[in-house]
Design an enzyme around this catalytic site. Structure first.
Site, PDB file in Angstrom:
ATOM      1  N   ASP A 176      41.642  48.011  39.067  1.00  0.00           N
ATOM      2  CA  ASP A 176      41.988  47.669  37.692  1.00  0.00           C
ATOM      3  C   ASP A 176      42.595  46.273  37.562  1.00  0.00           C
ATOM      4  OD1 ASP A 176      41.161  50.230  36.801  1.00  0.00           O
ATOM      5  OD2 ASP A 176      43.086  51.063  37.442  1.00  0.00           O
ATOM      6  N   ARG A 177      42.162  45.393  38.426  1.00  0.00           N
ATOM      7  CA  ARG A 177      42.609  44.007  38.448  1.00  0.00           C
ATOM      8  C   ARG A 177      44.101  43.857  38.762  1.00  0.00           C
ATOM      9  NH1 ARG A 177      44.301  39.535  36.364  1.00  0.00           N
ATOM     10  NH2 ARG A 177      43.099  37.609  36.573  1.00  0.00           N
TER      11      ARG A 177
END
Length: 198
Positions: A176-177
């Protein structure tokens, strides 16, 4: 990052060596390849790939033609940056610092450890300057080889450089970065470490 690392006490050079060792088994080619960024005294940037051949307390060291574009820029503005990207491991390391030259004895030793063909190519290349055609280059290499059937003399312009690790940043991909980024900065007392937002 490798889970076993102690981020409070870790030496960034040790971390880099660990990551490089892992990359050497994961990457198909040239795990020691890095993008080298240099610039003119007026701040005009230039970037290209180099092979980093040694890492020690002086920095991240590579060899090249001092009369090439990067060599001329390093002479005029001896500050540079490197970026290693290991796609298969989803990791990146950035290095920034002042540039120093290796001693002639070290450069000689490395030059003569290369294959004869590589030595001949380096000896005749007028790197970064116009070349009429490939045939001319091949002919120059062949002629130089005939003129030097024994040891190939290292050209004076073929030198070694080290990018000092004033700043070393490690980046590791996260879900999710939410990547992990740690910046190590050199100081008189050793290293300071800062976790950065991804």
């Amino acid at each position: 990052m490798s889970e076993e690392l102690d981020w409070d006490t870790a030496d960034p050079l040790e971390i880099f060596r660990l990551w490089l060792s892992e990359a050497e088994t994961a990457e198909p080619n040239d795990a020691n390849a890095a993008a080298l960024a240099t610039s003119t005294p007026h701040g005009v940037p230039s970037v290209r790939m180099v092979l980093v051949k040694r890492i020690d307390q002086r920095g991240f060291c590579f060899f090249t033609n001092a009369e090439s574009k990067k060599g001329l820029e390093l002479a005029a503005n001896p500050v540079a940056a490197l970026c290693f990207h290991w796609k298969s491991l989803r990791r990146q390391v950035r290095v920034e610092g002042r540039v120093s030259e290796l001693e002639n004895s070290e450069v000689d030793a490395y030059f003569h450890s290369r294959s004869r063909g590589s030595q001949l190519g380096a000896a005749v290349s007028r790197q970064s300057r116009p070349l009429a055609n490939r045939e001319s280059l091949v002919e120059q290499v062949q002629n130089f080889g005939k003129e030097h059937p024994g040891e190939v003399p290292r050209p004076e312009y073929w030198r070694g450089y080290c990018v000092g690790g004033d700043r070393i940043e490690f980046w590791k991909d996260g879900a999710d970065r939410l990547h992990d980024r740690f910046l190590f900065e050199s100081s008189a007392g050793g290293w300071t470490k800062t976790r950065l937002y991804p």
